[in-house]
Design a protein around this motif. Structure first.
Motif, short mmCIF file in Angstrom:
data_model
loop_
_atom_site.label_atom_id
_atom_site.label_comp_id
_atom_site.label_asym_id
_atom_site.label_seq_id
_atom_site.Cartn_x
_atom_site.Cartn_y
_atom_site.Cartn_z
N LYS A 105 -36.25 8.13 60.25
CA LYS A 105 -36.01 9.03 61.38
C LYS A 105 -37.33 9.47 62.01
CE LYS A 105 -33.68 13.43 62.39
NZ LYS A 105 -32.93 14.56 61.78
N TYR A 109 -38.85 8.76 65.82
CA TYR A 109 -39.33 9.83 66.71
C TYR A 109 -40.71 9.49 67.27
CZ TYR A 109 -41.36 14.32 68.07
OH TYR A 109 -42.00 15.32 68.75
N SER A 115 -43.76 14.93 62.49
CA SER A 115 -42.38 15.43 62.54
C SER A 115 -42.00 15.93 61.16
CB SER A 115 -41.43 14.33 63.00
OG SER A 115 -41.49 13.21 62.15
N GLU A 163 -31.90 26.06 64.93
CA GLU A 163 -32.80 25.02 65.45
C GLU A 163 -32.20 24.38 66.70
OE1 GLU A 163 -34.46 20.69 64.02
OE2 GLU A 163 -34.39 22.30 62.53
N SER A 165 -30.98 21.79 69.35
CA SER A 165 -30.38 20.47 69.20
C SER A 165 -31.01 19.48 70.18
CB SER A 165 -28.87 20.56 69.46
OG SER A 165 -28.63 20.95 70.80
N LYS A 166 -30.77 18.20 69.95
CA LYS A 166 -31.28 17.18 70.85
C LYS A 166 -30.66 17.33 72.24
CE LYS A 166 -31.96 12.19 71.31
NZ LYS A 166 -31.56 12.16 72.73
N ALA A 167 -29.36 17.68 72.26
CA ALA A 167 -28.68 17.86 73.55
C ALA A 167 -29.33 18.99 74.34
CB ALA A 167 -27.20 18.15 73.32
N LEU A 169 -32.51 20.00 74.06
CA LEU A 169 -33.83 19.54 74.49
C LEU A 169 -33.73 18.66 75.73
CD1 LEU A 169 -35.48 18.73 71.04
CD2 LEU A 169 -36.00 20.66 72.55
N ASP A 170 -32.67 17.86 75.80
CA ASP A 170 -32.48 17.01 76.97
C ASP A 170 -32.22 17.83 78.23
OD1 ASP A 170 -32.80 14.80 75.37
OD2 ASP A 170 -30.65 14.46 75.09
N GLN A 178 -39.48 22.39 71.52
CA GLN A 178 -39.74 21.12 70.88
C GLN A 178 -38.81 20.97 69.68
OE1 GLN A 178 -43.87 21.04 69.82
NE2 GLN A 178 -44.59 21.43 71.91
N SER A 179 -38.68 19.76 69.20
CA SER A 179 -37.85 19.52 68.04
C SER A 179 -38.32 20.37 66.87
CB SER A 179 -37.91 18.03 67.66
OG SER A 179 -37.13 17.79 66.52
#
Length: 652
Positions: A105, A109, A115, A163, A165-167, A169-170, A178-179
């Motif tokens: 993973k 990234y 990461s 935390e 989410s990726k959605a 961040l998009d 940031q992640s």
């Protein structure tokens, strides 16, 4: 040929000089290329700021930070033998499959950017591995903080962080997050996210090929210092909050208490609740806790104080009385209505009544007759007219002036606005017409289509306590020493004469003494209130109380909803009166009433009622099944007998 020779010499000379200048610039004058060349041994370390603290009004800590440690990986430098993989997996409490998955993973990234390989080790967990982790190239430790809540109180109002989410961040067009970053997901943590999060810092450190730190890069020239989040001081009185939560144990509902002089929220209780520390950090434990809370049938994650839309019941009669007085449809001296139970049901009390008597005795037919005066189209009570539509919509706007049917603008997310019906709503319900006064009269007593949140009723109590004005309810009274947000300093005036409000306030002071809330009576404090009983098609009625104390120079306004508890004077009024006495006097001198409230397990009572209904329904279904079976058997026997008769007749 001679000329061509000199042209060639001149061309090569110019090219040589150009390359020499460029190389001189790269190797001597410019640090940019030097920086790029050294990038392989420079590590970028993000320094996460401390999230802002949250305190109660008396300086007691409500939300703080706890240190955790992330194990970071840069895939480009990470190389490991198979036997070391087993050791590393054991250190990080991973299976080999989990370790391989997280390494894969991180490569997906970025090969060059760090990461997270393992999230949020506690101080104890970090202490066990800190001397061993340095042997693995490409791994490092990054310290950060997670939220910690010293008290198991105020969970729904404070909210929680999670935390990103990726959605998310998009969708983050600002590009701040940031992640791995944490963000407020509900309550104060979400509403004041920008103030609480602070500003990240970045430092660049030099390491040799063995991963040993050699110092700051360029003497810290490119480093930025993290900025700590703002400290928030809430208006919550933690002692009052805890006391109210104790009173609401084994009950479902909500309590909101305000300081009517400022609009500051003193207590906000949604019951049942949960320990806010259940949702701190990340990982399997938090996911399991969240899943359990979200599936709980009692909905502890749901903030009933701001999101549950209940009928206000008879507490709404105060609004009806004030609108009637302001419009001149009724007056305090000469208006008397009888308790005509043929119009609508009511309990026994003396009749006829004036305005004050209608509040003290909570007379339903009184308000049926008042709404006729307010909305009637020249006595045409049996048809829908344009005048009726207009008077209803005018009445609706007047009700909204009391903070009902609209969002108040509380400093927490997900606030709902309640409902005050309009003519358009009734036209949709009755398909263009066919509604009349006799159809909609229940709105005069806070039933039918009228819906409100507990915080709106607490604000109504503040309006009456202030004799006609309010400040928008808010839970944060100071942001980093700058006071509350500007919108919470604005005074909102309701269109009603103060003398009319004072008349209703004094009538409310009689409700605990001789009216429908006798259990709320206190010898040590003049409590003003109005009970309510909201019809509930799914079970027992909801118990409601709205009020303030003391009568003169009020210090607290309150609203209490107890679901499936029956009459307003039975449960909501005692809880409200105990909390008002606790806040104003600093102590409670009615232990018998406290014992009564503490011993009330209304959730178990409601579950027992539902179980009894289920068993009764099951018994009825079995009886129906047996009856059908018996009828079928009888029909079969009758058919057999008919067949025998036919056979006998044929033989004869």
């Amino acid at each position: 040929m001679e000329s061509r020779r000199w042209h060639i010499i001149a061309g090569f000379s110019i090219l040589f000089i150009t390359y020499a200048v460029v190389l001189l610039n790269i190797q001597v004058f410019s640090t940019n290329y030097k920086t790029r060349a050294e990038a392989n041994i420079v590590e970028r370390v993000v320094e996460y700021p401390l999230r802002g603290m949250i305190y109660d009004r008396n300086g007691k800590l409500l939300a703080s930070n706890a240190a955790v440690f992330d194990v970071m990986i840069v895939p480009k430098y990470f190389k490991i033998e198979e036997e070391d993989s087993v050791v590393l997996a054991g250190m990080l409490d991973y299976t080999m499959e989990e370790l391989r998955y997280n390494i894969k993973k991180s490569k997906y990234y970025s090969w060059y950017k760090p990461s997270v390989l393992k999230k949020q080790l506690t101080e104890t967990e970090y202490a066990k591995i800190q001397d061993k982790i340095i042997r693995f190239k490409g791994l490092s430790i990054q310290a950060r903080t997670i939220r910690s809540y010293p008290h198991q109180s105020l969970a729904n109002a404070l909210g929680y962080v999670k935390e990103v989410s990726k959605a998310f961040l998009d969708r983050d067009t600002a590009g701040y997050y940031q992640s791995g970053d944490l963000i407020g997901k509900s309550g104060v943590e979400k509403f004041y996210e920008e103030e609480l999060r602070g500003q990240r810092g970045v430092s660049y450190i030099m390491k040799n090929v063995k991963g040993v730190t050699k110092g700051s890069f360029e003497d810290g020239k490119f480093d930025t210092i993290p900025r700590v989040g703002a400290t928030l001081t809430s208006s919550i009185d933690l002692d009052l909050q805890k006391y109210g939560e104790d009173l609401m144990v084994n009950k479902k509902g909500a309590v909101v208490a305000l300081d009517p002089n400022t609009g500051e929220i003193l207590a906000m209780i949604s019951a049942p609740s949960y320990d806010p520390n259940q949702l701190t950090g990340e990982g399997k434990r938090v996911s399991k806790n969240y899943g359990g809370l979200s599936r709980d049938k009692n909905k502890p994650l749901f903030n009933r104080a701001m999101q549950s839309r209940y009928p206000p019941g008879s507490t709404f009669k105060t609004v009806m009385a004030l609108i009637g007085l302001q419009k001149g449809a009724i007056d305090t001296l000469t208006t008397y209505f009888s308790c005509n139970k043929r119009l609508v049901g009511c309990h026994d009390h003396k009749t006829p009544l004036n305005v004050a008597g209608s509040i003290i005795n909570s007379c339903n037919p009184w308000y049926y007759q008042e709404i006729r005066r307010l909305l009637d189209d020249e006595g045409k009570r049996y048809e829908t007219s344009d005048v009726l539509r207009q008077t209803l919509d005018t009445w609706r706007e007047e009700v909204k002036g009391y903070g009902l049917g609209v969002k108040l603008g509380v400093d927490m997310p997900y606030e709902k606005g309640g409902l005050v019906p309009s003519s358009n709503l009734y036209d949709r319900i009755y398909k263009g017409g066919g509604w009349k006064i006799s159809t909609i009269h229940s709105i005069s007593i806070g039933q039918g289509e009228v819906l409100a949140m507990p915080i709106q009723l607490a604000n109504l109590g503040a309006i009456i306590a202030n004799r006609g004005h309010y400040y928008t309810p808010h839970i944060i009274k100071d942001i980093g020493g700058e006071g509350p947000l500007q919108q919470y300093k604005v005074k909102h005036q309701v269109d009603v004469k103060p003398e009319y409000v004072d008349h209703i306030a004094r009538a409310m002071s009689e409700v605990p003494r001789i009216g429908t809330a006798r259990r709320a009576f206190s010898n040590d404090l003049v409590i003003c209130g109005k009970t309510g009983t909201a019809q509930n098609p799914h079970g027992e009625d909801h118990s409601i109380f709205m009020g303030f104390a003391p009568l003169d120079k009020p210090q607290i306004a309150i609203a209490v909803y107890v679901e499936n508890a029956g009459f307003g004077g039975t449960w909501a009024a005692p809880i409200a009166s105990l909390m008002m006495e606790k806040y104003v006097n600093g102590e409670v001198k009615r232990p018998y009433l406290e014992k009564y409230v503490y011993n009330g397990d209304l959730i178990a009572k409601e579950e027992a009622r539902k179980e009894k209904e289920r068993l009764l329904k099951e018994r009825r279904e079995k009886q129906k099944a047996r009856m059908k079976e018996l009828q079928a058997k009888r029909a079969q026997q009758a058919a057999q007998q008919d067949s025998i008769r036919v056979t006998t007749s044929t033989d004869e």
